[in-house]
Design a protein around this motif. Structure first.
Motif, PDB file in Angstrom:
ATOM      1  N   ARG B  11       2.743   1.748  -2.929  1.00 18.06           N
ATOM      2  CA  ARG B  11       2.517   1.857  -1.487  1.00 18.06           C
ATOM      3  C   ARG B  11       1.819   0.595  -1.015  1.00 18.06           C
ATOM      4  O   ARG B  11       0.917   0.088  -1.683  1.00 18.06           O
ATOM      5  CB  ARG B  11       1.671   3.085  -1.166  1.00 18.06           C
ATOM      6  N   VAL B  12       2.238   0.133   0.150  1.00 14.74           N
ATOM      7  CA  VAL B  12       1.545  -0.971   0.814  1.00 14.74           C
ATOM      8  C   VAL B  12       1.003  -0.441   2.131  1.00 14.74           C
ATOM      9  O   VAL B  12       1.753   0.138   2.931  1.00 14.74           O
ATOM     10  CB  VAL B  12       2.485  -2.172   1.067  1.00 14.74           C
ATOM     11  N   GLN B  17      -5.307   1.822   7.946  1.00 17.44           N
ATOM     12  CA  GLN B  17      -4.403   2.963   7.848  1.00 17.44           C
ATOM     13  C   GLN B  17      -4.956   3.996   6.878  1.00 17.44           C
ATOM     14  O   GLN B  17      -5.810   3.694   6.041  1.00 17.44           O
ATOM     15  CB  GLN B  17      -3.005   2.513   7.390  1.00 17.44           C
ATOM     16  N   SER B  18      -4.430   5.187   6.994  1.00 11.17           N
ATOM     17  CA  SER B  18      -4.854   6.254   6.085  1.00 11.17           C
ATOM     18  C   SER B  18      -3.668   6.702   5.248  1.00 11.17           C
ATOM     19  O   SER B  18      -2.510   6.503   5.624  1.00 11.17           O
ATOM     20  CB  SER B  18      -5.408   7.439   6.874  1.00 11.17           C
ATOM     21  N   MET B  19      -3.978   7.290   4.102  1.00 10.00           N
ATOM     22  CA  MET B  19      -2.911   7.854   3.276  1.00 10.00           C
ATOM     23  C   MET B  19      -3.507   8.841   2.275  1.00 10.00           C
ATOM     24  O   MET B  19      -4.722   8.862   2.047  1.00 10.00           O
ATOM     25  CB  MET B  19      -2.147   6.768   2.530  1.00 10.00           C
ATOM     26  N   THR B  20      -2.620   9.645   1.705  1.00 13.53           N
ATOM     27  CA  THR B  20      -3.020  10.626   0.691  1.00 13.53           C
ATOM     28  C   THR B  20      -2.179  10.430  -0.546  1.00 13.53           C
ATOM     29  O   THR B  20      -0.947  10.341  -0.460  1.00 13.53           O
ATOM     30  CB  THR B  20      -2.854  12.061   1.208  1.00 13.53           C
ATOM     31  N   LEU B  21      -2.837  10.353  -1.695  1.00 13.05           N
ATOM     32  CA  LEU B  21      -2.156  10.305  -2.977  1.00 13.05           C
ATOM     33  C   LEU B  21      -2.170  11.718  -3.557  1.00 13.05           C
ATOM     34  O   LEU B  21      -3.210  12.395  -3.546  1.00 13.05           O
ATOM     35  CB  LEU B  21      -2.858   9.356  -3.948  1.00 13.05           C
ATOM     36  N   LEU B 113      -1.368   0.623  -5.333  1.00 16.25           N
ATOM     37  CA  LEU B 113      -1.647   0.540  -3.900  1.00 16.25           C
ATOM     38  C   LEU B 113      -2.113  -0.859  -3.532  1.00 16.25           C
ATOM     39  O   LEU B 113      -3.021  -1.398  -4.169  1.00 16.25           O
ATOM     40  CB  LEU B 113      -2.724   1.555  -3.505  1.00 16.25           C
ATOM     41  N   THR B 114      -1.482  -1.413  -2.506  1.00 17.75           N
ATOM     42  CA  THR B 114      -1.894  -2.713  -1.975  1.00 17.75           C
ATOM     43  C   THR B 114      -2.286  -2.532  -0.519  1.00 17.75           C
ATOM     44  O   THR B 114      -1.510  -1.952   0.263  1.00 17.75           O
ATOM     45  CB  THR B 114      -0.764  -3.747  -2.080  1.00 17.75           C
TER      46      THR B 114
END
Lengths: 110, 116
Positions: B11-12, B17-21, B113-114
């Motif tokens: 994922r970049v 930004q937000s994200m969920t792994l 993740l980048t």
């Protein structure tokens, strides 16, 4: 700082030689585990030694644990090119945490 | 196949930004963990869980949140991503009992993740 410190950081040997990696830790542990990581991959469990054990064997692997010195060593005998990887010690604490050292990078030359 | 599955694998993100792994295991393990791995730093524990509905902080919890609403899933959230969170993230699980003593922990294959 991390619980585990590993020595050496890098090791290069010829195929057939033995490889020894050392791990020191700071606090009391329930058990100590060793893992292998091939480049770009996840970790694979190798061996676990409990705090009341002093030595354990698994195939070509021998692990020792000295709780008085808070140290452990991993010996790989008769190394093979396929043993080239990074090796990590990890200490399992009674709180449920598993804390890793920084690892030793092993290169086995054919 | 039994094991630990991490999604996504890559994922970049842009800063902020937000994200969920997502980490999912099908071995009925009680304990689950999130680690990050940076060059020369080994694996550092972010958060962990010793059972459904429980979470605890690890060595480097700042900037991350986790949830364990179902026993088989352990989610790692980044609310506002920063470049310092560029890393490879690994999830692991174990049962904390006999399986742990015999087989240690089972790791997922990682999420790269980048954050730019």
């Amino acid at each position: 700082s991390q619980q585990g410190e590993e020595d050496p950081q890098a090791l290069s040997i010829q195929e057939g030689e033995n490889a020894t990696m050392n791990c020191s830790y700071k606090t009391s542990i329930n058990n100590l585990q060793w893992y292998r990581q091939n480049s770009g991959r996840g970790l694979v469990h190798l061996i676990l030694i409990r705090s009341n054990e002093r030595e354990k064997h698994s195939g070509r692997l021998r692990v020792t644990l000295d709780t008085s010195k808070k140290s452990s060593s991993l010996l790989i005998t008769a190394s093979r090119a396929a043993d080239t990887a990074s090796y990590f010690c990890a200490t399992y604490l009674n709180t449920g945490k598993l804390i890793f050292g920084q690892g030793t990078t092993l290169q086995v030359k054919p | 196949n039994a094991g630990v599955t991490q999604t996504p694998k890559f994922r970049v993100l842009k800063t902020g930004q937000s994200m969920t792994l997502l980490c999912a295991q099908d071995m009925n393990h009680e304990y689950m963990y999130w680690y990050r791995q940076d060059p020369g730093m080994g694996l550092r524990l972010i958060h962990y869980s010793v059972g459904e509905g429980t979470t605890a902080k690890g060595e480097v919890p700042d900037g991350y949140n986790v949830s364990r609403l179902k026993k088989q899933n352990f989610l790692l959230g980044l609310e506002s991503a920063a470049p310092s969170q560029t890393s490879v993230y690994f999830c692991a699980s174990t049962d904390g009992g006999f399986t742990t003593l015999s087989y240690g922990y089972t790791f997922g294959s990682g999420t790269r993740l980048t954050v730019v």
